[in-house]
Design a protein around this motif. Sequence first.
Motif, PDB file in Angstrom:
ATOM      1  N   GLY A  21       0.632  -1.534  -0.119  1.00 46.32           N
ATOM      2  CA  GLY A  21       0.300   0.140   0.060  1.00 46.32           C
ATOM      3  C   GLY A  21       0.848   1.153  -0.184  1.00 46.32           C
ATOM      4  O   GLY A  21       0.982   2.144  -0.968  1.00 46.32           O
ATOM      5  N   PHE A  22       1.861   0.936   0.618  1.00 44.97           N
ATOM      6  CA  PHE A  22       2.866   2.668   0.845  1.00 44.97           C
ATOM      7  C   PHE A  22       3.590   2.652  -0.305  1.00 44.97           C
ATOM      8  O   PHE A  22       3.802   3.982  -0.747  1.00 44.97           O
ATOM      9  CB  PHE A  22       3.902   2.390   2.183  1.00 44.97           C
ATOM     10  CG  PHE A  22       4.817   3.183   2.851  1.00 44.97           C
ATOM     11  CD1 PHE A  22       6.110   3.116   1.679  1.00 44.97           C
ATOM     12  CD2 PHE A  22       4.035   4.578   3.216  1.00 44.97           C
ATOM     13  CE1 PHE A  22       7.012   4.637   2.588  1.00 44.97           C
ATOM     14  CE2 PHE A  22       4.856   4.999   3.570  1.00 44.97           C
ATOM     15  CZ  PHE A  22       6.132   5.229   3.367  1.00 44.97           C
ATOM     16  N   SER A  23       4.382   1.931  -1.078  1.00 43.04           N
ATOM     17  CA  SER A  23       5.117   1.401  -2.292  1.00 43.04           C
ATOM     18  C   SER A  23       3.461   1.990  -3.363  1.00 43.04           C
ATOM     19  O   SER A  23       4.038   3.448  -3.953  1.00 43.04           O
ATOM     20  CB  SER A  23       4.823   0.511  -2.484  1.00 43.04           C
ATOM     21  OG  SER A  23       6.458   0.455  -3.532  1.00 43.04           O
ATOM     22  N   LEU A  24       2.786   1.620  -2.943  1.00 48.31           N
ATOM     23  CA  LEU A  24       1.149   2.223  -4.377  1.00 48.31           C
ATOM     24  C   LEU A  24       1.527   3.491  -4.315  1.00 48.31           C
ATOM     25  O   LEU A  24       1.535   4.923  -5.187  1.00 48.31           O
ATOM     26  CB  LEU A  24       0.033   1.636  -3.894  1.00 48.31           C
ATOM     27  CG  LEU A  24      -0.799   1.518  -5.024  1.00 48.31           C
ATOM     28  CD1 LEU A  24      -0.088   1.036  -6.240  1.00 48.31           C
ATOM     29  CD2 LEU A  24      -1.912   0.596  -4.855  1.00 48.31           C
ATOM     30  N   VAL A  25       1.088   4.023  -3.054  1.00 49.63           N
ATOM     31  CA  VAL A  25       0.952   5.152  -3.064  1.00 49.63           C
ATOM     32  C   VAL A  25       2.048   6.202  -3.594  1.00 49.63           C
ATOM     33  O   VAL A  25       1.915   7.222  -3.726  1.00 49.63           O
ATOM     34  CB  VAL A  25       0.648   5.541  -1.312  1.00 49.63           C
ATOM     35  CG1 VAL A  25       0.617   7.265  -0.992  1.00 49.63           C
ATOM     36  CG2 VAL A  25      -1.003   5.313  -1.152  1.00 49.63           C
ATOM     37  N   TYR A  26       3.370   5.977  -2.777  1.00 52.20           N
ATOM     38  CA  TYR A  26       4.872   6.641  -3.634  1.00 52.20           C
ATOM     39  C   TYR A  26       4.814   6.865  -4.947  1.00 52.20           C
ATOM     40  O   TYR A  26       5.037   7.532  -5.729  1.00 52.20           O
ATOM     41  CB  TYR A  26       5.995   6.078  -1.750  1.00 52.20           C
ATOM     42  CG  TYR A  26       7.338   6.745  -3.479  1.00 52.20           C
ATOM     43  CD1 TYR A  26       7.752   6.672  -4.488  1.00 52.20           C
ATOM     44  CD2 TYR A  26       7.782   7.580  -2.095  1.00 52.20           C
ATOM     45  CE1 TYR A  26       8.873   7.493  -4.117  1.00 52.20           C
ATOM     46  CE2 TYR A  26       8.390   8.154  -2.721  1.00 52.20           C
ATOM     47  CZ  TYR A  26       9.418   8.066  -3.568  1.00 52.20           C
ATOM     48  OH  TYR A  26       9.894   9.032  -3.809  1.00 52.20           O
ATOM     49  N   ARG A  27       4.302   5.360  -5.408  1.00 55.89           N
ATOM     50  CA  ARG A  27       4.525   5.659  -6.553  1.00 55.89           C
ATOM     51  C   ARG A  27       3.805   6.559  -7.540  1.00 55.89           C
ATOM     52  O   ARG A  27       4.179   7.710  -8.524  1.00 55.89           O
ATOM     53  CB  ARG A  27       3.923   3.802  -7.833  1.00 55.89           C
ATOM     54  CG  ARG A  27       4.819   3.482  -8.569  1.00 55.89           C
ATOM     55  CD  ARG A  27       3.929   1.854  -8.185  1.00 55.89           C
ATOM     56  NE  ARG A  27       2.985   2.284  -9.357  1.00 55.89           N
ATOM     57  CZ  ARG A  27       3.871   1.372 -10.444  1.00 55.89           C
ATOM     58  NH1 ARG A  27       4.581   0.805 -10.521  1.00 55.89           N
ATOM     59  NH2 ARG A  27       2.834   1.592 -11.779  1.00 55.89           N
ATOM     60  N   THR A  28       2.085   6.972  -6.921  1.00 51.22           N
ATOM     61  CA  THR A  28       1.681   8.031  -7.504  1.00 51.22           C
ATOM     62  C   THR A  28       1.315   9.090  -6.709  1.00 51.22           C
ATOM     63  O   THR A  28       0.892  10.285  -7.706  1.00 51.22           O
ATOM     64  CB  THR A  28       0.376   7.654  -6.842  1.00 51.22           C
ATOM     65  OG1 THR A  28      -0.103   5.330  -7.339  1.00 51.22           O
ATOM     66  CG2 THR A  28      -1.009   8.012  -8.236  1.00 51.22           C
ATOM     67  N   ALA A  29       1.683   8.855  -6.020  1.00 45.49           N
ATOM     68  CA  ALA A  29       2.054  10.744  -5.164  1.00 45.49           C
ATOM     69  C   ALA A  29       3.127  11.436  -4.966  1.00 45.49           C
ATOM     70  O   ALA A  29       2.891  11.793  -4.350  1.00 45.49           O
ATOM     71  CB  ALA A  29       0.788  10.714  -3.963  1.00 45.49           C
ATOM     72  N   ARG A  30       3.952  10.237  -5.042  1.00 49.10           N
ATOM     73  CA  ARG A  30       5.725  10.980  -5.042  1.00 49.10           C
ATOM     74  C   ARG A  30       5.360  11.117  -3.823  1.00 49.10           C
ATOM     75  O   ARG A  30       6.904  11.687  -3.644  1.00 49.10           O
ATOM     76  CB  ARG A  30       5.925  12.008  -6.283  1.00 49.10           C
ATOM     77  CG  ARG A  30       4.982  11.465  -7.241  1.00 49.10           C
ATOM     78  CD  ARG A  30       7.011  10.790  -7.970  1.00 49.10           C
ATOM     79  NE  ARG A  30       7.294  10.261  -9.038  1.00 49.10           N
ATOM     80  CZ  ARG A  30       7.321   8.999  -9.162  1.00 49.10           C
ATOM     81  NH1 ARG A  30       7.270   7.914  -8.142  1.00 49.10           N
ATOM     82  NH2 ARG A  30       6.597   8.064 -10.355  1.00 49.10           N
ATOM     83  N   PHE A  32       6.118  10.070   1.425  1.00 47.34           N
ATOM     84  CA  PHE A  32       6.182   8.857   2.164  1.00 47.34           C
ATOM     85  C   PHE A  32       4.908   9.248   3.102  1.00 47.34           C
ATOM     86  O   PHE A  32       4.625  10.103   3.468  1.00 47.34           O
ATOM     87  CB  PHE A  32       7.597   8.935   2.663  1.00 47.34           C
ATOM     88  CG  PHE A  32       8.413   7.920   1.957  1.00 47.34           C
ATOM     89  CD1 PHE A  32       9.741   9.118   1.797  1.00 47.34           C
ATOM     90  CD2 PHE A  32       8.692   6.923   1.683  1.00 47.34           C
ATOM     91  CE1 PHE A  32      10.847   8.851   1.631  1.00 47.34           C
ATOM     92  CE2 PHE A  32      10.036   7.078   0.716  1.00 47.34           C
ATOM     93  CZ  PHE A  32      11.272   7.334   0.982  1.00 47.34           C
ATOM     94  N   HIS A  33       3.478   8.260   3.154  1.00 44.65           N
ATOM     95  CA  HIS A  33       2.546   8.637   2.650  1.00 44.65           C
ATOM     96  C   HIS A  33       2.664   8.599   5.040  1.00 44.65           C
ATOM     97  O   HIS A  33       2.669   7.040   5.212  1.00 44.65           O
ATOM     98  CB  HIS A  33       1.865   8.194   2.809  1.00 44.65           C
ATOM     99  CG  HIS A  33       0.004   8.055   3.149  1.00 44.65           C
ATOM    100  ND1 HIS A  33      -0.533   8.688   3.085  1.00 44.65           N
ATOM    101  CD2 HIS A  33      -0.401   6.705   2.932  1.00 44.65           C
ATOM    102  CE1 HIS A  33      -1.570   8.390   3.941  1.00 44.65           C
ATOM    103  NE2 HIS A  33      -1.963   7.318   4.188  1.00 44.65           N
ATOM    104  N   LEU A  34       3.256   8.975   6.110  1.00 42.23           N
ATOM    105  CA  LEU A  34       3.333   8.307   6.897  1.00 42.23           C
ATOM    106  C   LEU A  34       1.975   8.262   7.504  1.00 42.23           C
ATOM    107  O   LEU A  34       1.806   6.813   8.645  1.00 42.23           O
ATOM    108  CB  LEU A  34       4.240   9.117   7.938  1.00 42.23           C
ATOM    109  CG  LEU A  34       5.714   9.405   7.624  1.00 42.23           C
ATOM    110  CD1 LEU A  34       5.886  10.480   8.609  1.00 42.23           C
ATOM    111  CD2 LEU A  34       6.445   8.167   7.871  1.00 42.23           C
ATOM    112  N   GLY A  35       1.051   8.217   7.259  1.00 38.70           N
ATOM    113  CA  GLY A  35      -0.393   8.609   7.327  1.00 38.70           C
ATOM    114  C   GLY A  35      -1.311   7.096   7.765  1.00 38.70           C
ATOM    115  O   GLY A  35      -1.527   6.334   7.942  1.00 38.70           O
TER     116      GLY A  35
END
Lengths: 284, 289
Positions: A21-30, A32-35
Motif C-alpha cells: 500500500g505504501f509503495s503504491l501511494v508513493y508511486r502515484t503521489a510521490r 512518503f505517506h506516514l499516515g
Amino acid sequence: MAQVLVNSLFDASLILLVALGFSLVYRTARFFHLGHGATFAVGGYVTYLLLFLGSNIAFALIVAGLIGGLCGFAMEGFLYKRLRRRRSSSLIYLIASLGVLLVVQNLLALLFGSETHVLQIPEALESSTRLSGALFTNAQVMIVAVAIALVSLLFVFLKTRMGLFLRSLSDNPFLARAMGIDVDRMMLAVFGIGSFLAAVAGGLTGMETTIRPAMGFSGTLYAMLACIMGGMGNLAGTIVGSVLLGVARSASVTFIAPEWRDSIALMVVLILLFVKPGGIIRSS
Amino acid sequence: MDYIIHILILIGIYAILSISLNLVASAGIISVAHGALFGLGAYVYAVLGATFHLPFSVALVFSSLATTFTGILLAVPSLRLKGDYLALATFGFAIIAYDIFDNLLLFTKGPMGITDIQGPDFPFQVHGKTWYLFLVTAFAVVTYLLARRLLQSPWGRVIRAISEKESLVTFSGRNTYRYKLVTFAFASFWTGVAGSLYSSYLSYIHPSNFLPMTSILILCMVVAGGMGSLTGSILGTSIFICVPEVLRFLNLPSSVAGNTNELLFGLALILFMLFKPQGILGKYLSLNE
C-alpha cells in the motif's frame, strides 16, 4: 533454522501488506505517506472491537479494511488534495502526514488507553502444528493466505482499466491528466486501496501479536524499509524487500538479541541505502 | 518564580537545538536526528562528569566534539541521499540511537538512567537556578549570533542557494556536498553543548528524554517557527515547550497529558502545512518547490 524461516514468512507477509500500500501511494503521489501507519492502527483497533463484540474473523477483517479505506479517502480528500492544489513539495506532504499519524495514534490512545490489547481469536486458529521442527499456529497460516490472496488481487487489479489509469498516473501525472484521467478520483482510489491493505494488515498483526496505539508507527517503519530496500515505487521489489526484511528480523531475534531487532533491521537498510540509493532492484 | 526560570532554561537549551537545526535546514537538509545527537551529547557529558569526574567545561567540550564527530559520521553517507531519503536515514539513526541509549547498559545504564551529574562550579550562590539560566542564556545567545552571522555571510548565501536549487550551485562550481557537510558538523557541535547543559542542569538523564519523538519535536519547533528565521526558531521552541506546560495546569492524568501533547503537535503540523508551510516567521518558502 526452520523456525526462523517459518517466522520470516509470517513476518514478511505482514510487512508486505503494509508495504505494498505504501509503495503504491508513493508511486502515484510521490511522497512518503506516514499516515499509512494511522490506517494500520485503525485497522487493528476496529478488528479488536469487532472481535470483542463477537463477530467472526472474516467479517471483522473486511470491515476493518473498509473503514481503513474510508480513512484513506479522508486523508486524501481533506488534506492531501489541498496540498496538491498548492503544488506542495514532497517534504510538506511528509510533515503533514506525520501530523496525521500523530493525531490518529494519540486519538486511539485517548479513546482506548495506552496499554496493549489482546484480540479475541476463536480457538480453532490457536491450534498449532509442527512441521519439520518449526512450530506455527493456524492463525499464522491464515495470515500468509490472506496476504497472498490480497497481493494477487492487487496485481490483477493493476491490469484492469482502472489499474491502467493508476499506472499511467504514476508514470507521468502531467500526461495522464492531459489524456483526461481524473487525477482526484485516481488519488482517492490509490489511497483507498492502500489504506484497505494497511488496515487489514493491522487487524492481522493484532491477531498475531497485540494492538497498541503506537503500532502504527512501527508498522509503517518496517513497510518503509521494505519499500526502500526494493526500490521505492517498484512493487515487485517491495515483495523482495519485505521477504528480506522478514528474514532479517526473525534471524536477528533468534540469533542475536530481541531488543536489538529494530536497530539491526534499520542498520541493514541504512547500509543498503548508503551503498545503493536506488534500492536492490532499481526502479525505472 | 522558580518554575518560570525552569521553563526559560528549557527554552534556552532547546533553542540552541532548534537554531542549529534551522541552520541545517537552511541548507535544504531535513534532519530528524538532532534529538539523537542531543542525547549523545547529554550521555557523553553525564558519563564524563559522573564517572570520570571531569569538570564542567572540559566535559562540555568533549561531548560537543563527540557529537560533532558522530554528526559527521552520520552526514557523510546520508548527505548523498535526496531530501525524503535523507530525512528517513536521519530518523533511522534517531531510532538506533534511542535503542542504544536504552540497551547499552554498560555505558548508559539503560532505563535506570544516570544520576548525580555534576554541574559547573559557580563562584557564589544565587537564588535557585538563576545561575543556570544565566549560563544557558549565554550559550543560546552565542549560538544565535553565530548562526545569524553564518547565514548572512557569503557562506550562508551559498547554503541558502543550495536549499533552493542545488543543481545551480553545483553548476556555478561549488562543492555542495562539502558545504552541507560542514554546516551539519557545525550544527552537531551545538547539540553537544545543549546536551551537556541539559545533563548538568537536570543532573539525571534517562533514555526517555531522547526518544525519536524528541527529534521530531525539535523539527516541529523549526517548522512552526519558520525555516530560515532564527527568531522564528526561538518562537517555535517557546511554543512547543510552553503549550505542554500550560496543559499541565489542566490537571490531566499523566497518561492522557502525554497523548494530548502529541495530538496537539500533530495537529499543529497539519495546520501549519495546510496554511502556513513556511512557519510563523519564515522568510523563505524553501519547503515549496
